[in-house]
Design a protein around this motif. Structure first.
Motif, PDB file in Angstrom:
ATOM      1  N   ALA A  72      61.496  77.548  27.180  1.00  0.00           N
ATOM      2  CA  ALA A  72      61.726  76.285  27.876  1.00  0.00           C
ATOM      3  C   ALA A  72      60.816  75.178  27.336  1.00  0.00           C
ATOM      4  O   ALA A  72      61.233  74.029  27.196  1.00  0.00           O
ATOM      5  CB  ALA A  72      61.495  76.461  29.373  1.00  0.00           C
ATOM      6  N   LEU A  73      59.569  75.547  27.019  1.00  0.00           N
ATOM      7  CA  LEU A  73      58.607  74.516  26.612  1.00  0.00           C
ATOM      8  C   LEU A  73      58.823  74.043  25.179  1.00  0.00           C
ATOM      9  O   LEU A  73      58.499  72.911  24.845  1.00  0.00           O
ATOM     10  CB  LEU A  73      57.181  75.044  26.768  1.00  0.00           C
ATOM     11  CG  LEU A  73      56.728  75.370  28.196  1.00  0.00           C
ATOM     12  CD1 LEU A  73      55.285  75.818  28.208  1.00  0.00           C
ATOM     13  CD2 LEU A  73      56.910  74.163  29.110  1.00  0.00           C
ATOM     14  N   THR A  74      59.347  74.922  24.325  1.00  0.00           N
ATOM     15  CA  THR A  74      59.416  74.559  22.910  1.00  0.00           C
ATOM     16  C   THR A  74      60.785  74.065  22.456  1.00  0.00           C
ATOM     17  O   THR A  74      60.870  73.354  21.472  1.00  0.00           O
ATOM     18  CB  THR A  74      59.018  75.754  22.020  1.00  0.00           C
ATOM     19  OG1 THR A  74      59.829  76.865  22.363  1.00  0.00           O
ATOM     20  CG2 THR A  74      57.558  76.100  22.205  1.00  0.00           C
ATOM     21  N   ILE A  75      61.850  74.426  23.178  1.00  0.00           N
ATOM     22  CA  ILE A  75      63.183  74.140  22.641  1.00  0.00           C
ATOM     23  C   ILE A  75      63.401  72.645  22.438  1.00  0.00           C
ATOM     24  O   ILE A  75      63.930  72.212  21.421  1.00  0.00           O
ATOM     25  CB  ILE A  75      64.277  74.763  23.545  1.00  0.00           C
ATOM     26  CG1 ILE A  75      65.677  74.461  23.028  1.00  0.00           C
ATOM     27  CG2 ILE A  75      64.204  74.282  24.993  1.00  0.00           C
ATOM     28  CD1 ILE A  75      66.203  75.456  22.069  1.00  0.00           C
ATOM     29  N   LYS A  76      62.993  71.836  23.418  1.00  0.00           N
ATOM     30  CA  LYS A  76      63.303  70.409  23.331  1.00  0.00           C
ATOM     31  C   LYS A  76      62.039  69.571  23.484  1.00  0.00           C
ATOM     32  O   LYS A  76      62.085  68.361  23.615  1.00  0.00           O
ATOM     33  CB  LYS A  76      64.282  70.088  24.470  1.00  0.00           C
ATOM     34  CG  LYS A  76      65.003  68.776  24.368  1.00  0.00           C
ATOM     35  CD  LYS A  76      66.072  68.715  25.445  1.00  0.00           C
ATOM     36  CE  LYS A  76      65.991  67.483  26.283  1.00  0.00           C
ATOM     37  NZ  LYS A  76      67.043  67.390  27.301  1.00  0.00           N
ATOM     38  N   GLY A  77      60.913  70.246  23.539  1.00  0.00           N
ATOM     39  CA  GLY A  77      59.673  69.519  23.781  1.00  0.00           C
ATOM     40  C   GLY A  77      59.443  69.390  25.265  1.00  0.00           C
ATOM     41  O   GLY A  77      60.390  69.393  26.053  1.00  0.00           O
TER      42      GLY A  77
ATOM     43  N   LEU B   1      60.566  71.840  19.079  1.00  0.00           N
ATOM     44  CA  LEU B   1      60.476  72.766  17.953  1.00  0.00           C
ATOM     45  C   LEU B   1      61.832  73.393  17.638  1.00  0.00           C
ATOM     46  O   LEU B   1      61.998  74.046  16.612  1.00  0.00           O
ATOM     47  CB  LEU B   1      59.446  73.858  18.247  1.00  0.00           C
ATOM     48  CG  LEU B   1      57.999  73.341  18.395  1.00  0.00           C
ATOM     49  CD1 LEU B   1      57.063  74.459  18.774  1.00  0.00           C
ATOM     50  CD2 LEU B   1      57.542  72.686  17.094  1.00  0.00           C
ATOM     51  N   GLY B   2      62.801  73.213  18.528  1.00  0.00           N
ATOM     52  CA  GLY B   2      64.155  73.667  18.242  1.00  0.00           C
ATOM     53  C   GLY B   2      64.353  75.161  18.387  1.00  0.00           C
ATOM     54  O   GLY B   2      63.411  75.923  18.589  1.00  0.00           O
ATOM     55  N   LEU B   3      65.615  75.550  18.258  1.00  0.00           N
ATOM     56  CA  LEU B   3      65.976  76.965  18.419  1.00  0.00           C
ATOM     57  C   LEU B   3      65.332  77.839  17.350  1.00  0.00           C
ATOM     58  O   LEU B   3      65.027  79.008  17.603  1.00  0.00           O
ATOM     59  CB  LEU B   3      67.505  77.097  18.361  1.00  0.00           C
ATOM     60  CG  LEU B   3      68.116  78.339  18.990  1.00  0.00           C
ATOM     61  CD1 LEU B   3      67.694  78.472  20.440  1.00  0.00           C
ATOM     62  CD2 LEU B   3      69.628  78.274  18.894  1.00  0.00           C
ATOM     63  N   VAL B   4      65.103  77.283  16.163  1.00  0.00           N
ATOM     64  CA  VAL B   4      64.545  78.121  15.089  1.00  0.00           C
ATOM     65  C   VAL B   4      63.148  78.624  15.451  1.00  0.00           C
ATOM     66  O   VAL B   4      62.700  79.628  14.914  1.00  0.00           O
ATOM     67  CB  VAL B   4      64.475  77.380  13.732  1.00  0.00           C
ATOM     68  CG1 VAL B   4      65.854  77.179  13.154  1.00  0.00           C
ATOM     69  CG2 VAL B   4      63.730  76.084  13.848  1.00  0.00           C
ATOM     70  N   VAL B   5      62.447  77.925  16.347  1.00  0.00           N
ATOM     71  CA  VAL B   5      61.130  78.398  16.785  1.00  0.00           C
ATOM     72  C   VAL B   5      61.218  79.052  18.160  1.00  0.00           C
ATOM     73  O   VAL B   5      60.720  80.163  18.380  1.00  0.00           O
ATOM     74  CB  VAL B   5      60.115  77.228  16.828  1.00  0.00           C
ATOM     75  CG1 VAL B   5      58.787  77.701  17.381  1.00  0.00           C
ATOM     76  CG2 VAL B   5      59.944  76.641  15.437  1.00  0.00           C
ATOM     77  N   ALA B   6      61.905  78.364  19.096  1.00  0.00           N
ATOM     78  CA  ALA B   6      61.990  78.865  20.468  1.00  0.00           C
ATOM     79  C   ALA B   6      62.672  80.235  20.525  1.00  0.00           C
ATOM     80  O   ALA B   6      62.234  81.124  21.260  1.00  0.00           O
ATOM     81  CB  ALA B   6      62.746  77.866  21.335  1.00  0.00           C
TER      82      ALA B   6
END
Lengths: 205, 502
Positions: free
Chosen positions: A86-91, A102-107
């Motif tokens: 939740a925290l990384t997908i869209k900031g 960070l987008g799906l490639v990281v989340a």
């Protein structure tokens, strides 16, 4: 703790909380009851239920009582993994801290990898392969096939991509990179693990 | 009768479009894919896969959901037969003789008769739904607000009483669900109610998020506690198609199971599960040689499977005709329909006849798909069962995250899933069943509205409110049911009903 005692306390506390929040709401009259009527009825019913449970928990013979046993590992890692997603997908801005998109490639890989540790059987190598491969597959299915507008790439990479690439190809390329990385790692792990081939064979079956 | 076939023809003209056939197929496939995983029942499956349907048009989405529903049901049976691990409570009975048949080298036949029996029962179930829909909806349209309120009380009472487990706890969970439905913007004044000043709460609880947390994630956390020994999977040997002797043996069981399931399925609570238990008991009682049961009697697979599928079908009756979901699974379906702008209920048939009959016929289509496509794919499902759980559950967590995020693109929704997941885990440890909560959440607003409207019409006079014979008898019946359930003799029997998530 006996489960009925815990449940009784929790439900009673919840009932009190609901009542407290319902106090300012108008009750109205029976001919046209206000928004505070049902919350009060529910809170009262819940309080009666909670207290009865508590009573039952206190009075029941210990042979019938069930003790509350909670696992920590599974809930912790799975909960944490979802939170990270939740925290990384869209900031996300948490207090003074701002996490960029960070987008799906990281989340994706993070959430899969972390949640995988929810069991004692977790094997890090295997999880890395799963995390990368599944995210690649997820991008292809959700973004490419189902056309969901998920942020795939980190915002700082997204900004650097020339417009002429269009919107379809960057996620696609990311997915292909992830999938090939997963494939490569799987192959490398397998080669390195050949000495322990017993283990891997078991996992494959 | 003629009208019935006109309606069915209209429905088939909708559900047989290329896109809808494809969606039904896709639903069946992903439904089976998740449903076959041990420990994950239809409710969890639907909760996990619900977001997938959001991007499709309403009719297509409902058809896909129906596919997921039947796929999940059938996936559960497959797991029951092959690994002796029921994915859902309604296939607990199937493990008895189904797994015995599998160990006996007749796994193929067990899977075959389960699919075919389910299909026949499903066909019967669809006909029952179609036949009951028009008259029941007509009755429902003549209901006053007070009638609806009383009917909801009766339905929720039955749901709590029939659900097994502690009556007191189920009641508490129901009340929590109803309260959760009241949270958010007040329907009359739009003022915040019970929001504790939080914007998230003002936006109301989202059924999809609550269900995914309480059932999807919590289910995973519960399963993680079990020691995961590699399940012993019986290889599928022998023909998938039962031979003439098998059919002769199981035809009666399928027929009886269909009727039993169709009747019990309409009941609120876990009619579907009850029906599979009842069918097994019935078959065992009337069998010439009851000792064969538990050792691979084909009737012991055919009957309960037929019953649970007919029940799965007729469980739609209260929802589609009255707009009242009777089980947690149906509550989720109701939520999905509302989300797509189709309000389930008596008016649905008039306002959206194409949607209504399209959905009814797609139920049959879903069943047919399972026989035609899933049976040959059995090899894939078996391979899936071999994937160790330590790899499966991170994948499901990932699908949940992406699914719920893709609906609203809100990180807060994902966080809520985590919260409800942990809450659901705690609840299940406290033996507080979450299913009544979901029912309460879906019905809470309706309950309040109808009570208010009923009281307005009665001018606030409780005696006048209760003077209507139908209202009074429905409410009296609810009280009688609660009182009987508390009686020691009945309470003892209720303990034998498995407490489950449906």
């Amino acid at each position: 703790m006996r489960i009925d005692i815990v449940a009784g306390i929790l439900l009673s506390a919840l009932a009190v909380l609901i009542w407290y929040e319902a106090v300012p709401l108008p009750v109205g009259e029976l001919s046209y009851f206000g928004s505070g009527f049902m919350p009060r009825v529910c809170a009262a019913a819940l309080l009666i239920g909670g207290l009865s449970l508590l009573f039952r928990g206190v009075t029941q013979p210990s042979s019938e009582a069930e003790k509350l046993v909670l696992a920590v590992r599974g809930p912790f890692f799975v909960g944490f993994a979802i939170l990270i997603f939740a925290l990384t997908i869209k900031g996300y801005a948490v207090g003074p801290l701002t996490i960029p998109q960070l987008g799906l490639v990281v989340a994706g890989p993070l959430s899969i990898f972390i949640s995988g540790f929810g069991t004692v059987e977790a094997r890090p190598g295997e999880l890395i392969v799963l995390a990368l491969g599944l995210t690649g597959l997820g991008i292809l299915v959700f973004v490419d096939l189902l056309n969901v507008a998920l942020p795939v790439l980190p915002s700082f990479i997204e900004r650097g991509i020339p417009q002429s690439w269009g919107i379809d190809w960057p996620p696609r390329i990311a997915a292909i990179i992830l999938l090939s990385a997963a494939g490569g790692l799987a192959w490398a792990f397998r080669a390195a693990d050949n000495s322990h081939s017993e283990d891997m064979k078991e996992a494959d079956q | 009768m003629e009208q019935l076939f006109d309606h069915l023809a209209l429905g088939f003209s909708i559900s047989f479009s290329f896109q809808n056939l494809l969606l039904c197929l896709l639903g069946c496939l992903v439904g089976t894919l998740i449903g076959v995983l041990p420990g994950i029942g239809p409710l969890a499956t639907i909760a996990i896969l619900l977001p997938l349907t959001y991007s499709v048009d309403p009719v297509g989405a409902l058809i896909m959901l129906a596919g997921i529903y039947y796929g999940a049901q059938y996936g559960g049976s497959t797991a029951a037969i092959l690994v002796n691990m029921p994915g859902e409570a309604s296939s607990v009975v199937t493990t008895l003789d189904g797994h015995a048949m599998a160990k006996d080298g007749r796994a193929g036949k067990a899977l075959g008769i389960a699919a075919i029996g389910s299909f026949i029962a499903g066909t019967f179930g669809v006909l029952v739904v179609a036949a009951l829909a028009t008259p029941l909806a007509a009755i429902a349209l003549s209901f006053t607000a007070a009638h609806f309120f009383a009917l909801m009380v009766l339905g929720l009472t039955l749901a709590v009483v029939l659900a097994g487990g502690s009556l007191l706890k189920a009641g508490c969970m129901l009340v929590i669900g109803v309260t959760m439905a009241l949270v958010g913007a007040d329907p009359l004044t739009a003022e915040p109610r019970l929001t504790f000043g939080l914007q998230t709460l003002y936006d109301r609880f989202d059924l999809g998020i609550v269900a995914m947390g309480l059932f999807g994630i919590a289910e995973i956390l519960r399963n993680l506690e079990l020691q995961h020994k590699r399940p012993a999977i019986t290889p599928v040997v022998g023909k998938l198609l039962p031979d003439r002797k098998d059919f002769r043996q199981s035809a009666g069981a399928i027929g009886r199971g269909s009727v039993l399931g169709a009747i019990l399925g309409i009941l609120p609570g876990n009619g579907v599960i009850l029906s599979s238990f009842a069918s097994y008991a019935l078959e065992k009682r009337i069998a010439k040689d009851p000792s064969r049961f538990g050792k691979g009697a084909i009737e012991g697979v055919a009957g309960p499977e037929a019953a649970n599928n007919a029940g799965a079908q007729t469980a739609f009756v209260p929802l589609l005709t009255m707009g009242l979901p009777a089980t947690a699974t149906m509550a989720l379906m109701a939520g999905a329909m509302t989300l797509h702008g189709v309000l389930p209920g008596p008016q649905m048939m008039d306002q959206h006849p194409d949607t209504f009959w399209g959905v009814v016929t797609s139920m049959w289509l879903g069943n047919a798909m399972l026989v035609i496509i899933n049976l040959p794919l059995i090899g894939i499902w078996v391979r899936l069962l071999r994937v160790p759980y330590r790899l499966l559950f991170p994948a499901i967590v990932f699908v949940c995250c992406v699914g719920i995020f893709s609906v609203g693109l809100q990180p807060a929704h994902v966080i809520q899933v985590a919260i409800f997941g942990l809450a659901g885990y705690l609840l299940s440890k406290l033996r507080l069943e979450a299913a009544p909560l979901l029912l309460g959440l879906v019905l809470g607003s309706l309950l309040e509205n109808n009570l208010r409207r009923g009281l307005v019409l009665a001018r606030g006079d409780v005696i006048a409110f209760l003077s209507d014979p139908l209202t009074l008898s429905l409410l009296a019946l609810s009280i009688v049911i609660i009182v009987t359930a508390i009686l020691p003799a009945v309470a003892q029997r209720r303990v034998e009903i498995p407490a489950v998530d449906d």
